[in-house]
Design an enzyme around this catalytic site. Structure first.
Site, short mmCIF file in Angstrom:
data_model
loop_
_atom_site.label_atom_id
_atom_site.label_comp_id
_atom_site.label_asym_id
_atom_site.label_seq_id
_atom_site.Cartn_x
_atom_site.Cartn_y
_atom_site.Cartn_z
CD GLU A 222 3.44 11.29 39.71
OE1 GLU A 222 3.25 11.10 38.49
OE2 GLU A 222 3.00 12.29 40.32
CG PHE B 70 -9.07 16.93 44.58
CD1 PHE B 70 -9.41 16.85 43.23
CD2 PHE B 70 -7.83 17.43 44.92
CE1 PHE B 70 -8.52 17.26 42.25
CE2 PHE B 70 -6.93 17.85 43.94
CZ PHE B 70 -7.27 17.76 42.60
CD GLN B 71 -4.66 15.29 43.29
OE1 GLN B 71 -3.98 15.51 44.29
NE2 GLN B 71 -4.26 15.62 42.08
CE LYS C 212 -2.57 18.30 53.04
NZ LYS C 212 -3.12 19.15 51.97
CG MET D 27 9.96 -8.40 20.64
SD MET D 27 11.15 -9.56 19.92
CE MET D 27 12.48 -9.49 21.11
C1 LIG Z 1 4.56 -0.72 28.30
C2 LIG Z 1 4.62 -1.72 27.21
N1 LIG Z 1 3.77 -1.66 26.16
C3 LIG Z 1 3.83 -2.57 25.17
C4 LIG Z 1 4.75 -3.58 25.20
C5 LIG Z 1 4.81 -4.61 24.07
N2 LIG Z 1 6.10 -4.51 23.37
C6 LIG Z 1 7.14 -5.33 23.65
S1 LIG Z 1 8.50 -4.96 22.79
C7 LIG Z 1 7.73 -3.73 21.97
C8 LIG Z 1 8.45 -2.91 20.95
C9 LIG Z 1 9.55 -2.09 21.52
O1 LIG Z 1 9.96 -1.18 20.55
P1 LIG Z 1 11.34 -0.44 20.66
O2 LIG Z 1 11.46 0.25 21.97
O3 LIG Z 1 11.51 0.43 19.47
O4 LIG Z 1 12.39 -1.63 20.67
P2 LIG Z 1 12.85 -2.61 19.47
O5 LIG Z 1 12.10 -3.88 19.65
O6 LIG Z 1 12.54 -1.93 18.19
O7 LIG Z 1 14.30 -2.79 19.72
C10 LIG Z 1 6.40 -3.62 22.39
C11 LIG Z 1 5.43 -2.65 21.85
C12 LIG Z 1 5.59 -3.63 26.32
N3 LIG Z 1 6.49 -4.59 26.49
N4 LIG Z 1 5.53 -2.68 27.30
#
Ligand SMILES: Cc1ncc(C[n+]2csc(CCOP(=O)(O)OP(=O)(O)O)c2C)c(N)n1
Ligand SMILES: [Mg+2]
Lengths: 177, 608
Positions: B59, B121-122, B171, B493
């Site tokens: 979803e 439920f749900q 529903k 990052m």
């Molecule tokens: C749902 C979610 N969980 C955690 C984060 C924290 N976060 C920001 S950037 C990042 C790393 C992203 O890794 P990747 O997709 O490999 O991209 P890269 O920075 O390596 O280009 C994380 C964990 C986030 N922004 N969103």
């Protein structure tokens, strides 16, 4: 403790659609934006389609302007007025149960009479009284009762209407249109 | 209408049929959704409906697809899911759409009215859970309210400051077997929204006051945000810039709102903005905020943001005015309409002829551009790819109007920095919420809405693993998006922050290059897949990927593991303390020392 007479406190009279969940939306907004509610009273108006929420806010937590603008973003809010004590008739109701031995009971009754309150119930050790009036009067009454020992106390929170001869502006999120 | 007796006879529909008919009346072409118990009755009339349903694999995917569709087409995105876990799965896209002001209508099934509040439920309190992540939400209690509420939902989602609206439908009121779910269809002429009046047209006084400040400014900057795109205001912005000759920065939400190729475009400001965009704002004497909201990722430390600038703030949402920075002039209204009025006002005042001489400012700005361009070091022989290089090649080898959807992380910042955005609505990203996993479903949504356009998702290896299953949706539904997976083997990052601010103590950020095998995974989902490790192969594979139009394509680019995004303003730091690429650091240090000396000399002169 902050009391509704505080300078940082402003009274907003908020006309809302009388629909399920509207109060929750308002409360939720205050909670998630970190705004403080001092008191809140809500009931339908003479028109069943609308309710009025009288809400005393603490503008130390956020500027009043931001609070009003954020409230306006709620789809079910129709109108907001700020009611200063000067422009409004304000009322609040308090009921309280006070420790009252046979020695002190007459003193309390005297206080109730001076404030034009009511005695609702009496027992050998306590007395339940009520007072309605301007919030500051209730503050004073409460302060005097405190010396005798307050067992239970409940205030309704403030309700207010503009004075008849005053033109209280309806607040808008946008001041220049 | 002619007086045929047929049209006079009321059309008797149940709530489920009415819901689908209402969506058709709103012009909905595609619904991204996933069925289940509570929404089941609505999935039956879908079989006969004149709209497309895209069956997603999670979803969250439906929600981001609706966002991508909305962003690319300008039409509201629609998603539909069942109650309980499906509703909670879609909370993330709702929050995402809320923060990025994306028009979206989300329909959720709910347990029967009589069961609400019994922990059925749900059952979950969907309107309660989503209250703070929607512009508005509705719990419908009567079948006959469905047409009006659907109309109101679309109206609220698409007008004023756009946003997500959720409609929760029990529903029993859509159940074909419930006699009470039937009513005489009527499409409401009027909406019942006494408290909803978006401030579309600004006051003429505010436009005049804005024009006055603009004409007097010596070092003005236009700080353009997503509101320009939401209001379809790119053309009006171009006219405003041609009239006033004012340089423009486009925020992460506004890339493409003003062409990067324009000589007055300075690119992106903020935490990973380029030196010129950030510094021009800092030195400006007038900041014209156009549909932007002084987000902390742009301002850095608010007290040190554009310290000498007066502020003219244009935004349709009154609450944005003064939320972060008190404006000197506040123009509350739709950005496009406001700019059109402003342009008229400026023309009347004699512009472009009577602009003040701002050549010194222009020179200063172009001096920064020359001195501190975006830069990186190309990888040496045998090294893995530089993500910046991959994005440059993708940019140069793909059609000019390619739509780019990005995930969240380093690759997002590189994409925003190194792509050249010359058309509005070609950049989709999760700016406000920063939702990893956004890019693949958003790209699918955009491609579903604009099938003739090339759509590239630029994704990270971390992000890819969050929503990759939607590539199954893309394959099965024949929505041929392309994914550039910048595999740097890290949550890059986060690794960058740990490297810079936690003494290189890397904690739980390593993903590895090889597991999963992205090529096998993509192929198993029906995609064509490639892996590129060598600079020499980059162009060839991009060309191959661009030539495939019948299936989704995934290209895994193996990238350098330790590349950092520069420039960077550390979180909460002042924009004046921007960290530039290491190769420019000495130059900047010398510049800053000279600035300090000059300031001290002026100070000493003033005291003498
Ligand atoms: C749902 C979610 N969980 C955690 C984060 C924290 N976060 C920001 S950037 C990042 C790393 C992203 O890794 P990747 O997709 O490999 O991209 P890269 O920075 O390596 O280009 C994380 C964990 C986030 N922004 N969103
Ligand atoms: Mg990565």
């Amino acid at each position: 403790m902050n009391r509704p007479g505080d300078l940082a406190h402003h009274t907003l009279s908020v006309l809302v659609e009388n629909k399920a969940g509207v109060l929750a939306r308002v409360a939720d907004l205050f909670a998630r934006r970190g705004y403080n509610i001092v008191s809140l009273a809500v009931a339908p108006t003479d028109d069943q389609a609308f309710s009025r929420i009288t809400i005393v806010v603490d503008v130390e937590s956020a500027p009043l302007e931001q609070i009003v603008k954020q409230l306006f973003k709620l789809i079910n809010i129709v109108e907001i007025q700020e009611l200063s004590a000067f422009d409004a008739v304000e009322r609040e109701l308090m009921i309280a149960t006070i420790e009252a031995s046979t020695d002190t009971r007459t003193q309390i009754v005297e206080l109730v009479n001076i404030f034009e309150g009511k005695i609702l119930a009496v027992s050998p050790e306590a007395i339940t009284v009520s007072l309605d009036g301007a919030p500051s009067k209730i503050d004073d009454f409460e302060a005097l009762l405190r010396d005798y020992g307050i067992r239970d106390l409940q205030r309704t929170g403030r309700i207010a209407l503009p004075k008849m001869d005053r033109d209280v502006p309806v607040l808008r999120a946008v001041s220049n249109s | 209408m002619t007086g045929s007796t047929d049209t006079d006879k009321p059309l008797r529909l149940n709530g489920g049929q009415a819901l689908i008919k209402a969506l058709e009346m709103e012009g909905v072409e595609v619904v991204f959704g996933y069925p289940g118990g509570a929404i089941l009755p609505v999935y039956d009339p879908i079989l006969d409906a004149g709209l497309r349903h895209v069956l997603v694999r999670h979803e969250q995917g439906a929600g981001h697809m609706a966002e991508g569709y909305a962003h690319a087409t300008g039409k509201p995105g629609v998603c539909m899911v069942t109650s309980g876990p499906a509703a909670t799965n879609i909370v993330t896209p709702l929050a995402d759409a809320m923060l990025d002001s994306v028009p979206m209508v989300c329909i959720t099934g709910q347990v029967a009215l009589g069961s609400i509040g019994t922990d059925a439920f749900q059952e979950c309190d969907t309107t309660g859970i989503t209250r703070s992540v929607t512009k508005h939400n509705f719990l419908v209690t009567r079948a006959e309210d469905i047409p009006r509420i659907i109309r109101e939902a679309f109206h609220i989602a698409t007008t004023g400051r756009p946003g997500p609206v959720l409609v929760d439908i029990p529903k029993n009121i859509v159940d074909a077997n419930n006699p009470d779910a039937y009513f005489d269809w009527e499409w409401p002429e009027e909406l019942d929204l006494p408290g909803y009046h978006p401030n579309v047209t600004p006051s003429i006084e505010s436009i005049e006051a804005a024009a006055e400040l603009i004409m007097a400014a010596e070092r003005p900057v236009l700080y353009v945000g997503g509101g320009v795109l939401k209001s379809r205001g790119a053309q009006a912005l171009l006219e405003l810039v041609e009239l006033t000759d004012i340089p423009v920065v486009t925020t992460l939400m506004a890339r493409g709102a003003f062409p990067d190729s324009h000589e007055l475009c300075l690119g992106m400001p903020g935490m990973h903005g380029n030196y010129t965009a950030v510094t021009a704002i800092q030195r400006s004497d007038l900041l014209i905020a156009m549909g932007s909201r002084f987000d902390d990722r742009v301002t850095g430390k608010v007290g040190a943001f554009a310290p000498d600038a007066k502020i003219v703030h244009f935004d349709i949402d009154p609450a944005e005015h003064g939320k972060v920075r008190t404006p000197d002039v506040s123009v509350v209204g739709d950005c496009r309409i406001s700019m059109e009025l402003l342009n008229e006002e400026l023309r009347t005042a004699g512009l472009p002829g009577s602009n003040p001489d701002r050549s010194a400012w222009r020179q200063q700005v172009s001096g920064w551009q020359e001195k501190y361009p975006l830069t990186y070091e190309q990888s040496k022989d045998g090294e893995l790819l530089k993500p910046q290089y991959v994005i440059e090649r993708l940019r140069d080898l793909s059609p000019k109007d390619t739509i780019v959807a990005s995930g969240v992380g380093q690759h997002q910042m590189f994409a925003s920095q190194y792509w050249e955005f010359n058309h509005p609505y070609t950049w989709l990203n999760s700016g406000g919420l920063g939702t990893m996993g956004f890019s693949i479903p958003a790209a699918i949504g955009a491609k579903a809405g604009l099938p003739d356009r090339t759509v590239w998702a630029i994704d990270g290896d971390g992000c890819f693993q969050m929503t990759a299953q939607e590539l199954v949706t893309a394959s099965v539904e024949k929505i041929p998006v392309k994914i550039a997976l910048l595999n740097n083997s890290y949550l890059g990052m986060v690794r960058q922050w740990q490297s810079l601010f936690y003494e290189e103590r890397l904690s739980e950020v390593h993903l590895g290059y090889d597991v999963p095998d992205y090529v096998m995974w993509a192929e198993s989902m029906g995609c064509v897949a490639f892996r590129v490790e060598d600079v020499d192969e980059v162009d060839e594979v991009i060309a191959k990927a661009n030539a495939i139009n019948d299936r989704p394509v995934v290209v895994e680019f193996r990238c350098h593991a330790t590349e950092n995004v520069y420039p960077m303003v550390p979180a909460g730091g002042s924009n004046d303390d921007l960290i530039v690429d290491p190769s420019q650091a000495d130059l900047l240090e010398a510049d800053r020392a000279a600035d300090r000396e000059r300031a001290e000399a002026i100070e000493a002169g003033a005291q003498a």
